[in-house]
Design a protein around this motif. Structure first.
Motif, PDB file in Angstrom:
ATOM      1  N   ASP A  52       9.942  -7.617   7.372  1.00  0.00           N
ATOM      2  CA  ASP A  52      11.080  -8.324   7.946  1.00  0.00           C
ATOM      3  C   ASP A  52      12.345  -7.742   7.336  1.00  0.00           C
ATOM      4  OD1 ASP A  52      11.726  -9.750   5.527  1.00  0.00           O
ATOM      5  OD2 ASP A  52      10.349 -11.352   6.055  1.00  0.00           O
ATOM      6  N   GLU A  53      13.482  -8.289   7.670  1.00  0.00           N
ATOM      7  CA  GLU A  53      14.735  -7.641   7.255  1.00  0.00           C
ATOM      8  C   GLU A  53      15.096  -7.825   5.781  1.00  0.00           C
ATOM      9  OE1 GLU A  53      18.152 -10.890   8.486  1.00  0.00           O
ATOM     10  OE2 GLU A  53      17.711  -9.240   9.863  1.00  0.00           O
ATOM     11  N   ILE A  54      14.345  -8.658   5.051  1.00  0.00           N
ATOM     12  CA  ILE A  54      14.634  -8.821   3.616  1.00  0.00           C
ATOM     13  C   ILE A  54      13.473  -8.394   2.716  1.00  0.00           C
ATOM     14  CG2 ILE A  54      16.367 -10.633   3.950  1.00  0.00           C
ATOM     15  CD1 ILE A  54      14.174 -12.642   3.052  1.00  0.00           C
ATOM     16  N   PHE A  55      12.300  -8.104   3.314  1.00  0.00           N
ATOM     17  CA  PHE A  55      11.131  -7.744   2.498  1.00  0.00           C
ATOM     18  C   PHE A  55      10.171  -6.872   3.305  1.00  0.00           C
ATOM     19  CE2 PHE A  55       6.821  -8.589   0.880  1.00  0.00           C
ATOM     20  CZ  PHE A  55       6.996  -8.254  -0.448  1.00  0.00           C
ATOM     21  N   ILE A  56       9.738  -5.771   2.693  1.00  0.00           N
ATOM     22  CA  ILE A  56       8.724  -4.906   3.297  1.00  0.00           C
ATOM     23  C   ILE A  56       7.650  -4.636   2.240  1.00  0.00           C
ATOM     24  CG2 ILE A  56       8.231  -2.646   4.323  1.00  0.00           C
ATOM     25  CD1 ILE A  56      11.130  -2.606   5.329  1.00  0.00           C
ATOM     26  N   LYS A  57       6.402  -4.804   2.630  1.00  0.00           N
ATOM     27  CA  LYS A  57       5.278  -4.531   1.735  1.00  0.00           C
ATOM     28  C   LYS A  57       4.449  -3.411   2.344  1.00  0.00           C
ATOM     29  CE  LYS A  57       1.746  -6.836  -0.977  1.00  0.00           C
ATOM     30  NZ  LYS A  57       1.312  -8.157  -1.437  1.00  0.00           N
ATOM     31  N   VAL A  58       4.340  -2.309   1.589  1.00  0.00           N
ATOM     32  CA  VAL A  58       3.647  -1.113   2.061  1.00  0.00           C
ATOM     33  C   VAL A  58       2.379  -0.927   1.239  1.00  0.00           C
ATOM     34  CG1 VAL A  58       3.840   1.379   2.400  1.00  0.00           C
ATOM     35  CG2 VAL A  58       5.863  -0.069   2.689  1.00  0.00           C
ATOM     36  N   ASN A  59       1.258  -0.775   1.904  1.00  0.00           N
ATOM     37  CA  ASN A  59      -0.017  -0.551   1.234  1.00  0.00           C
ATOM     38  C   ASN A  59      -0.219   0.952   1.030  1.00  0.00           C
ATOM     39  OD1 ASN A  59      -2.503  -1.214   0.128  1.00  0.00           O
ATOM     40  ND2 ASN A  59      -3.543  -1.250   2.099  1.00  0.00           N
ATOM     41  N   THR A  60      -0.646   1.335  -0.182  1.00  0.00           N
ATOM     42  CA  THR A  60      -0.958   2.733  -0.472  1.00  0.00           C
ATOM     43  C   THR A  60      -2.398   2.799  -0.985  1.00  0.00           C
ATOM     44  OG1 THR A  60      -0.326   2.788  -2.820  1.00  0.00           O
ATOM     45  CG2 THR A  60       1.453   3.085  -1.204  1.00  0.00           C
ATOM     46  N   TYR A  61      -2.857   3.986  -1.271  1.00  0.00           N
ATOM     47  CA  TYR A  61      -4.232   4.166  -1.737  1.00  0.00           C
ATOM     48  C   TYR A  61      -4.443   3.660  -3.163  1.00  0.00           C
ATOM     49  CZ  TYR A  61      -4.674   6.884   2.472  1.00  0.00           C
ATOM     50  OH  TYR A  61      -4.685   7.268   3.787  1.00  0.00           O
ATOM     51  N   ILE A  62      -3.360   3.443  -3.910  1.00  0.00           N
ATOM     52  CA  ILE A  62      -3.505   2.967  -5.290  1.00  0.00           C
ATOM     53  C   ILE A  62      -2.899   1.587  -5.514  1.00  0.00           C
ATOM     54  CG2 ILE A  62      -3.684   5.291  -6.237  1.00  0.00           C
ATOM     55  CD1 ILE A  62      -0.761   5.008  -7.173  1.00  0.00           C
ATOM     56  N   GLY A  63      -2.336   0.970  -4.474  1.00  0.00           N
ATOM     57  CA  GLY A  63      -1.748  -0.351  -4.595  1.00  0.00           C
ATOM     58  C   GLY A  63      -0.655  -0.558  -3.564  1.00  0.00           C
ATOM     59  N   ALA A  64       0.097  -1.647  -3.738  1.00  0.00           N
ATOM     60  CA  ALA A  64       1.157  -1.997  -2.790  1.00  0.00           C
ATOM     61  C   ALA A  64       2.532  -1.742  -3.403  1.00  0.00           C
ATOM     62  CB  ALA A  64       1.031  -3.454  -2.377  1.00  0.00           C
TER      63      ALA A  64
END
Length: 90
Positions: free
Chosen positions: A45-57
Motif C-alpha cells: 500500500d502507499e505507506i508500507f511494502i513487504k517484499v519476500n526474498t530467498y533469505i527473508g522479508a
C-alpha cells in the motif's frame, strides 16, 4: 556448496550476488529503492511494502510508496522512504 560457489566467483572475479539468491538493495537518495533477487510482494500500500526474498522479508515504510518497475529480477519502489527493516528466515 557455499564454499564451492565462493571459489568459483573468486576465480571468475564476479560479485557473489550475481550468481547467488541473496537480495541486493540499492537506495538512491530518500526517494528511490531497487531490490534485486526478490521472490514476491507480500504486502503493498502507499505507506508500507513487504517484499519476500530467498533469505527473508524486507519491510519498507514511507509515504506515497509506489512500485514503479517490476520484473522477474528486480523491483523499483519510489516515494518518501522513511525506513527499512529486515526479517530473516529461520
Amino acid at each position: 556448496m557455499g564454499k564451492r560457489l565462493s571459489k568459483i566467483t573468486a576465480f571468475l572475479e564476479m560479485p557473489e550476488e550475481i550468481i547467488s539468491d541473496k537480495p541486493r538493495i540499492t537506495i538512491l537518495g530518500f526517494n528511490e529503492l531497487v531490490i534485486e533477487n526478490y521472490k514476491n510482494i507480500l504486502e503493498y500500500d502507499e505507506i508500507f511494502i513487504k517484499v519476500n526474498t530467498y533469505i527473508g522479508a524486507i519491510n519498507i515504510s514511507g509515504v506515497n510508496l509506489k512500485l514503479i518497475q517490476m520484473n522477474k529480477e528486480d523491483i523499483m519502489v519510489t516515494g518518501k522512504i522513511d525506513s527499512l527493516d529486515f526479517e530473516e528466515n529461520e
